[in-house]
Each structure stands twice: as C-alpha cells, then as structure tokens.
Design a protein around this motif. Structure first.
Motif, PDB file in Angstrom:
ATOM      1  N   MET A   1       0.971  -1.153   0.053  1.00 40.60           N
ATOM      2  CA  MET A   1      -0.077   0.038  -0.126  1.00 40.60           C
ATOM      3  C   MET A   1       1.013   1.354  -0.330  1.00 40.60           C
ATOM      4  O   MET A   1       1.612   0.949   0.701  1.00 40.60           O
ATOM      5  CB  MET A   1      -0.722  -0.290   0.792  1.00 40.60           C
ATOM      6  N   THR A   2       0.880   2.387  -0.627  1.00 43.07           N
ATOM      7  CA  THR A   2       0.846   3.632  -0.740  1.00 43.07           C
ATOM      8  C   THR A   2       0.549   4.563   0.483  1.00 43.07           C
ATOM      9  O   THR A   2       0.057   4.069   1.166  1.00 43.07           O
ATOM     10  CB  THR A   2       0.703   4.199  -1.473  1.00 43.07           C
ATOM     11  N   GLU A   3       2.314   5.450   0.859  1.00 45.80           N
ATOM     12  CA  GLU A   3       1.435   6.291   2.228  1.00 45.80           C
ATOM     13  C   GLU A   3       0.917   6.646   1.381  1.00 45.80           C
ATOM     14  O   GLU A   3       0.334   6.833   3.108  1.00 45.80           O
ATOM     15  CB  GLU A   3       2.601   6.953   1.510  1.00 45.80           C
ATOM     16  N   THR A   4       0.120   7.313   0.582  1.00 44.50           N
ATOM     17  CA  THR A   4      -0.941   8.100   0.421  1.00 44.50           C
ATOM     18  C   THR A   4      -2.336   7.297   0.452  1.00 44.50           C
ATOM     19  O   THR A   4      -3.243   7.971   1.653  1.00 44.50           O
ATOM     20  CB  THR A   4      -1.500   9.079  -1.327  1.00 44.50           C
ATOM     21  N   GLY A   5      -2.507   5.727   0.572  1.00 46.45           N
ATOM     22  CA  GLY A   5      -3.436   4.912   0.764  1.00 46.45           C
ATOM     23  C   GLY A   5      -3.111   4.238   2.215  1.00 46.45           C
ATOM     24  O   GLY A   5      -4.420   4.445   3.083  1.00 46.45           O
ATOM     25  N   ASP A   6      -2.435   4.800   2.766  1.00 47.28           N
ATOM     26  CA  ASP A   6      -1.983   4.349   4.110  1.00 47.28           C
ATOM     27  C   ASP A   6      -2.397   5.580   5.507  1.00 47.28           C
ATOM     28  O   ASP A   6      -3.914   4.954   5.746  1.00 47.28           O
ATOM     29  CB  ASP A   6      -0.361   4.306   4.765  1.00 47.28           C
ATOM     30  N   ASP A   7      -2.135   6.496   4.876  1.00 43.80           N
ATOM     31  CA  ASP A   7      -2.409   7.952   5.029  1.00 43.80           C
ATOM     32  C   ASP A   7      -3.602   7.886   5.093  1.00 43.80           C
ATOM     33  O   ASP A   7      -5.064   8.402   6.611  1.00 43.80           O
ATOM     34  CB  ASP A   7      -2.189   8.959   4.718  1.00 43.80           C
ATOM     35  N   LEU A   8      -4.934   7.426   4.270  1.00 43.04           N
ATOM     36  CA  LEU A   8      -6.059   7.495   3.959  1.00 43.04           C
ATOM     37  C   LEU A   8      -7.332   6.910   5.027  1.00 43.04           C
ATOM     38  O   LEU A   8      -8.567   6.754   5.245  1.00 43.04           O
ATOM     39  CB  LEU A   8      -6.510   7.096   2.723  1.00 43.04           C
ATOM     40  N   GLN A   9      -6.310   5.533   4.858  1.00 51.16           N
ATOM     41  CA  GLN A   9      -6.927   4.243   5.663  1.00 51.16           C
ATOM     42  C   GLN A   9      -7.049   4.619   7.157  1.00 51.16           C
ATOM     43  O   GLN A   9      -8.016   4.586   7.673  1.00 51.16           O
ATOM     44  CB  GLN A   9      -5.641   3.255   5.292  1.00 51.16           C
ATOM     45  N   LEU A  10      -5.904   5.458   7.286  1.00 46.80           N
ATOM     46  CA  LEU A  10      -5.275   5.223   9.323  1.00 46.80           C
ATOM     47  C   LEU A  10      -6.393   6.850   9.378  1.00 46.80           C
ATOM     48  O   LEU A  10      -7.275   6.385  10.436  1.00 46.80           O
ATOM     49  CB  LEU A  10      -4.028   6.555   9.339  1.00 46.80           C
ATOM     50  N   GLN A  11      -7.052   7.626   8.474  1.00 51.75           N
ATOM     51  CA  GLN A  11      -8.067   8.558   8.551  1.00 51.75           C
ATOM     52  C   GLN A  11      -9.094   8.216   8.640  1.00 51.75           C
ATOM     53  O   GLN A  11     -10.205   8.951   9.065  1.00 51.75           O
ATOM     54  CB  GLN A  11      -7.680  10.046   7.726  1.00 51.75           C
ATOM     55  N   ARG A  12      -9.337   7.311   7.633  1.00 53.01           N
ATOM     56  CA  ARG A  12     -11.032   6.518   7.934  1.00 53.01           C
ATOM     57  C   ARG A  12     -10.712   5.980   9.303  1.00 53.01           C
ATOM     58  O   ARG A  12     -12.259   5.814   9.515  1.00 53.01           O
ATOM     59  CB  ARG A  12     -11.034   5.277   6.808  1.00 53.01           C
ATOM     60  N   VAL A  13     -10.242   4.792   9.929  1.00 48.37           N
ATOM     61  CA  VAL A  13     -10.117   4.662  11.205  1.00 48.37           C
ATOM     62  C   VAL A  13     -10.182   4.976  12.050  1.00 48.37           C
ATOM     63  O   VAL A  13     -11.154   5.101  12.704  1.00 48.37           O
ATOM     64  CB  VAL A  13      -8.908   3.240  11.208  1.00 48.37           C
ATOM     65  N   LEU A  14      -9.418   6.132  12.054  1.00 45.58           N
ATOM     66  CA  LEU A  14     -10.079   7.052  13.392  1.00 45.58           C
ATOM     67  C   LEU A  14     -11.482   7.936  13.278  1.00 45.58           C
ATOM     68  O   LEU A  14     -12.064   8.285  14.249  1.00 45.58           O
ATOM     69  CB  LEU A  14      -8.645   8.456  13.191  1.00 45.58           C
ATOM     70  N   ALA A  15     -11.557   8.015  11.882  1.00 43.16           N
ATOM     71  CA  ALA A  15     -13.048   8.511  11.024  1.00 43.16           C
ATOM     72  C   ALA A  15     -13.873   7.906  12.728  1.00 43.16           C
ATOM     73  O   ALA A  15     -15.043   8.366  13.378  1.00 43.16           O
ATOM     74  CB  ALA A  15     -13.087   9.129  10.139  1.00 43.16           C
ATOM     75  N   GLU A  16     -13.771   6.768  12.139  1.00 46.71           N
ATOM     76  CA  GLU A  16     -15.050   5.583  12.237  1.00 46.71           C
ATOM     77  C   GLU A  16     -14.396   5.809  14.335  1.00 46.71           C
ATOM     78  O   GLU A  16     -16.175   5.683  15.346  1.00 46.71           O
ATOM     79  CB  GLU A  16     -14.560   4.076  12.305  1.00 46.71           C
ATOM     80  N   ARG A  17     -13.414   5.633  13.899  1.00 46.43           N
ATOM     81  CA  ARG A  17     -13.462   5.645  16.220  1.00 46.43           C
ATOM     82  C   ARG A  17     -14.003   6.741  16.948  1.00 46.43           C
ATOM     83  O   ARG A  17     -14.028   6.996  18.420  1.00 46.43           O
ATOM     84  CB  ARG A  17     -11.900   5.293  16.688  1.00 46.43           C
ATOM     85  N   ASP A  18     -13.658   7.463  16.251  1.00 51.56           N
ATOM     86  CA  ASP A  18     -14.202   9.073  16.764  1.00 51.56           C
ATOM     87  C   ASP A  18     -15.901   8.964  16.987  1.00 51.56           C
ATOM     88  O   ASP A  18     -16.451   9.153  17.561  1.00 51.56           O
ATOM     89  CB  ASP A  18     -14.394  10.308  15.745  1.00 51.56           C
ATOM     90  N   LEU A  19     -16.542   8.390  15.679  1.00 49.23           N
ATOM     91  CA  LEU A  19     -17.982   7.970  16.616  1.00 49.23           C
ATOM     92  C   LEU A  19     -18.167   7.494  17.657  1.00 49.23           C
ATOM     93  O   LEU A  19     -18.884   7.107  18.919  1.00 49.23           O
ATOM     94  CB  LEU A  19     -18.519   7.623  15.315  1.00 49.23           C
ATOM     95  N   GLN A  20     -17.290   6.824  17.834  1.00 50.95           N
ATOM     96  CA  GLN A  20     -17.537   5.654  19.025  1.00 50.95           C
ATOM     97  C   GLN A  20     -16.790   6.148  20.117  1.00 50.95           C
ATOM     98  O   GLN A  20     -17.667   6.052  21.433  1.00 50.95           O
ATOM     99  CB  GLN A  20     -15.941   4.304  18.872  1.00 50.95           C
ATOM    100  N   TYR A  21     -15.963   7.568  20.332  1.00 52.36           N
ATOM    101  CA  TYR A  21     -15.894   7.917  21.530  1.00 52.36           C
ATOM    102  C   TYR A  21     -16.621   9.500  22.002  1.00 52.36           C
ATOM    103  O   TYR A  21     -16.085  10.347  23.116  1.00 52.36           O
ATOM    104  CB  TYR A  21     -14.533   8.221  21.354  1.00 52.36           C
ATOM    105  N   GLN A  22     -17.941   9.913  21.287  1.00 52.98           N
ATOM    106  CA  GLN A  22     -18.843  10.643  21.287  1.00 52.98           C
ATOM    107  C   GLN A  22     -18.711  11.163  23.150  1.00 52.98           C
ATOM    108  O   GLN A  22     -19.766  11.840  22.971  1.00 52.98           O
ATOM    109  CB  GLN A  22     -19.711   9.954  20.328  1.00 52.98           C
ATOM    110  N   ASP A  23     -19.589   9.767  23.410  1.00 55.69           N
ATOM    111  CA  ASP A  23     -20.284   9.897  23.905  1.00 55.69           C
ATOM    112  C   ASP A  23     -19.302   9.251  25.565  1.00 55.69           C
ATOM    113  O   ASP A  23     -19.714   9.638  27.272  1.00 55.69           O
ATOM    114  CB  ASP A  23     -21.579   8.661  24.493  1.00 55.69           C
ATOM    115  N   ALA A  24     -17.795   9.657  25.658  1.00 58.71           N
ATOM    116  CA  ALA A  24     -17.245   8.965  26.482  1.00 58.71           C
ATOM    117  C   ALA A  24     -17.367  10.188  27.912  1.00 58.71           C
ATOM    118  O   ALA A  24     -16.411  11.762  26.931  1.00 58.71           O
ATOM    119  CB  ALA A  24     -15.827   9.147  26.370  1.00 58.71           C
ATOM    120  N   THR A  25     -16.380  10.271  28.693  1.00 52.54           N
ATOM    121  CA  THR A  25     -15.725  11.354  29.715  1.00 52.54           C
ATOM    122  C   THR A  25     -15.182  11.831  29.378  1.00 52.54           C
ATOM    123  O   THR A  25     -14.092  11.089  28.636  1.00 52.54           O
ATOM    124  CB  THR A  25     -16.194  10.704  31.115  1.00 52.54           C
TER     125      THR A  25
END
Length: 97
Positions: free
Chosen positions: A1-25
C-alpha cells in the motif's frame, strides 16, 4: 500500500473511532490518551518511522477527542484540571519527537 493509501486508511479508521468515543467522558478519553502515550514512549525506539507517525497520529486523535469531550463538560474547574493533565501527558511526546 502506498503512503497516501496508508494515510487515507488511517484517517478512515480514526473517523470511525471518533464516533465510538462521542459519549465518552473526559476522564475516559484522558485515560486512553495516557495509555497511547505510555505505549508509544515504551516502544518508540523500536518503531519504524512509519509506525512512529501512525502512533503520533493516534495520540493527536485522542487529544482532539479529549478536547471535544472537555468542551461538553459542565464545569470550568474540571475543564481546567483535565486540560492541564492532557498537556502534561502529551507535551513531551508531541514536542520532543
């Protein structure tokens, strides 16, 4: 995978995780931030440059989730205390490396 592809994958994973932590204290997020920083500090010397960058992005992610969670916190005293702790946790890792 290219560096750009890795960056996009990481951003997608972090965006999904952001939703997971919406209600965290703020305290829960601060614990996660501290764990990420501790793990990074322990393993940094052994990580490749790419893995170091991914770890830093994860730390920045938890810091941004933390900032969002303290903005929802009702107490200014809580916000000030937790912000101080987050700065202390991340200062060395983000500024030192």
């Amino acid at each position: 995978m290219t560096e750009t592809g890795d960056d996009l994958q990481l951003q997608r994973v972090l965006a999904e995780r952001d939703l997971q932590y919406q209600d965290a204290t703020p305290e829960e997020v601060l614990d996660l931030l501290a764990e990420a920083v501790e793990s990074y500090s322990f393993l940094a010397a052994e990580l490749s440059p790419q893995l170091k960058q991914i770890a830093r992005e994860e730390i920045k992610f938890f810091l941004s989730v933390y900032e969002a969670s303290i903005l929802r916190s009702p107490s200014q005293r809580t916000i000030s205390f937790l912000f101080y702790r987050a700065c202390k946790i991340t200062n060395e890792i983000l500024l030192g490396n």
